[in-house]
Design an enzyme around this catalytic site. Structure first.
Site, short mmCIF file in Angstrom:
data_model
loop_
_atom_site.label_atom_id
_atom_site.label_comp_id
_atom_site.label_asym_id
_atom_site.label_seq_id
_atom_site.Cartn_x
_atom_site.Cartn_y
_atom_site.Cartn_z
N LYS A 148 0.82 -1.22 0.00
CA LYS A 148 0.00 0.00 0.00
C LYS A 148 0.84 1.26 0.00
O LYS A 148 0.44 2.28 -0.56
CB LYS A 148 -0.98 0.00 1.18
CG LYS A 148 -0.35 -0.26 2.55
CD LYS A 148 -0.26 -1.72 2.86
CE LYS A 148 0.60 -1.96 4.08
NZ LYS A 148 0.30 -3.14 4.81
N LYS A 197 -3.92 3.25 2.93
CA LYS A 197 -5.06 2.39 2.59
C LYS A 197 -6.32 3.22 2.33
O LYS A 197 -7.07 2.95 1.39
CB LYS A 197 -5.30 1.39 3.73
CG LYS A 197 -4.15 0.41 3.91
CD LYS A 197 -4.26 -0.31 5.24
CE LYS A 197 -3.24 -1.41 5.39
NZ LYS A 197 -3.15 -1.92 6.76
#
Ligand code: NAP
Ligand code: HSE
Length: 455
Positions: free
Chosen positions: A105, A205
């Protein structure tokens, strides 16, 4: 049966989990997919390192370039972490037209736009299910399951390490540093763990989810981010007495025109932001928040994650599961491997592109203009007139107090005071607290935690 050969870059916590899961369930997957997945080569940093999952020495190399370029490798799996070499790995594979699966991420947050464009340009795809919320298939949910919806609200507990720490601090009165050490030992935390506890991992995220849900690339610099480093046992206890649980929340909220502008088109009172006609605005932020105990997200404990998504057609939906660790993350990687293998088998290289731009421009609402409720803890001298001074500053800033709690103390002592504050813009609240902090009766920096209402 068609065979897809995987070149894995990284054989640590997640890589080891993927190796083990394919060993355990590879035949089952092959029977379901009609494609067999074989791990052909694995690049690691150190060939001599002892590994919890025993990857055969014959598969290991330290030369990631040779793995990516190997003509026998049809699918590259990036599980090394970091944003520099990992970017080179992903770009090198995409340029060769090889699909890539990543759990990274931080990489997507920093370079996602470039990587998705490269996948498009080279007629291949980039899969990233494991990058958000561990074992919860939330990328598939937003990209496919809810494709017919406009997403109006998304709230996520998306960092397993922080949720694990906050849960154990609340349930056991455990010490922050000791619990963090446990999270590291269990393979939940990033290297370094500051990425988790300062909120950056959750911001990476949340930005990915916001971009996917709203079809424009959210610049990570625009995501207001606060971590859990300053959350104390005292605040956890006061919150509990008031009927709340503190959780690190990623928030993505669509602002309606009414929330940003009044009938005359001017920004709402106390806010400066105005949207152009072609634009819509979203709040994208990460901060610890008081969650009412009656809300389902207050009951997400330990390493578990949950993402609460409201779509304009479906209404409210909830996704729950383990947010970090070897097996949960491996499960998400396997889901991507299956998608990539099916795309290779069926020749559908871009069946659903990794990132789908929408028809309108979006803008991220500056945090100063975000309106919320607040919990404020002040440490004050216990003497007459203290409340009046504090209330006066808040009243002048047009900020309303919904309740005040002061545990019984003794005159002259220093005591905590908890204020629950009605909806107010962040900028106004910051200014008021800075004035309150300067009062001689206020003995330490005010603590402010937002209260989420989930409306
Ligand atoms: P990790 O345990 O530190 O594993 C990293 C692996 O990459 C190790 O095998 C390391 O080799 C290898 N590596 C590093 N640099 C390399 C290089 N230059 N060339 C070849 N190999 C190299 O990390 P992890 O926890 O598995 O995380 C991997 C990725 O998954 C990260 O992006 C992380 O954010 C993401 N992720 C992790 C979790 C989780 O719960 N852990 C969950 C979701 C996503 P050595 O083994 O020889 O050191
Ligand atoms: N460090 C991350 C977490 C790993 O704790 O959530 C999963 O992305």
């Amino acid at each position: 049966m068609r065979q897809v050969n995987l070149g894995m870059i990284g054989g640590g916590t997640v890589g080891g989990g993927v190796y083990e899961a394919i060993r355990r369930n590879g035949a089952l997957m092959a029977s379901r997919l009609g494609v067999s997945l074989t791990i052909a080569r694995v690049a690691v940093r150190d060939l001599k390192k002892a590994r919890a999952v025993n990857i055969p020495a014959g598969l290991l190399t330290t030369d990631w370039q040779s793995v990516v370029a190997d003509p026998e490798v049809n699918l590259v799996v990036e599980l090394m972490g970091g944003t520099t070499t990992a970017r080179q790995v992903v770009l090198a594979a995409l340029k060769l037209g090889k699909p890539v699966v990543t759990a990274n991420k931080a990489l997507l947050s920093a370079h996602g736009e470039e990587l998705f464009a490269a996948a498009q340009q080279h007629g291949t795809n980039l899969y990233y299910e494991a990058s958000v919320a561990g074992g919860i298939p939330i990328i598939k949910v937003l990209r496919e399951g809810l494709i017919g919806n406009r997403i109006t609200r998304l709230f996520g507990i998306v960092n397993g390490t922080c949720n694990y720490i906050l849960s154990r601090m609340k349930d056991e009165g455990a010490d922050f540093d000791a619990v963090l050490a446990d999270a590291q030992r269990l393979g939940y935390a990033e290297t370094p763990p500051d990425l988790d506890i300062d909120g950056h991992d959750a911001a990476h995220k949340t930005g990915i989810l916001a971009s996917l849900a709203h079809g424009f690339w959210v610049n990570p610099k625009q995501i207001y981010t606060e971590g859990i480093r300053n959350i104390t046992k005292q605040d956890i206890e006061f919150a509990a007495k008031l009927g709340y649980t503190i959780r690190l929340l990623g928030c993505v909220k669509t602002m309606s025109n009414g929330e940003l502008r009044m009938g005359n088109g001017r920004p709402a009172r106390g806010t400066k932001f105005a949207i152009r006609n072609s634009q819509f605005a979203i709040q994208v932020s990460v901060y610890p928040a008081l969650v009412p105990n009656s809300h389902v997200l207050a009951n997400v404990n330990g390493v578990f994650n949950a993402v609460y998504v409201r779509g304009d057609v479906v209404g409210d939906t909830l996704y729950y599961g383990r947010g970090a660790g070897q097996d949960a993350t491996a499960s998400a990687v396997l889901s991507d491997l299956a998608d990539a293998a099916l795309d290779l088998k069926c020749g559908t290289k871009n069946r659903i592109p990794p990132f789908i731009p929408h028809e309108r421009d979006g803008a991220v609402l500056p945090m100063d203009d975000v309106v919320s409720r607040y919990y404020v803890r002040l440490t004050v001298e216990d003497r007459p007139g203290v409340f009046a001074k504090i209330a006066d500053i808040l009243a002048k800033a047009k900020i309303g107090i919904s309740s005040i709690i002061q545990p019984e103390g003794h005159a002259g002592e220093t005591v905590p005071v908890i204020l629950m504050i009605h909806d107010a813009p962040n900028a106004a609240m910051k200014r008021a607290l800075s004035a309150i902090a300067k009062l001689p009766v206020v003995k330490s920096a005010p603590v402010m935690i937002r209260v989420e209402s989930f409306e």
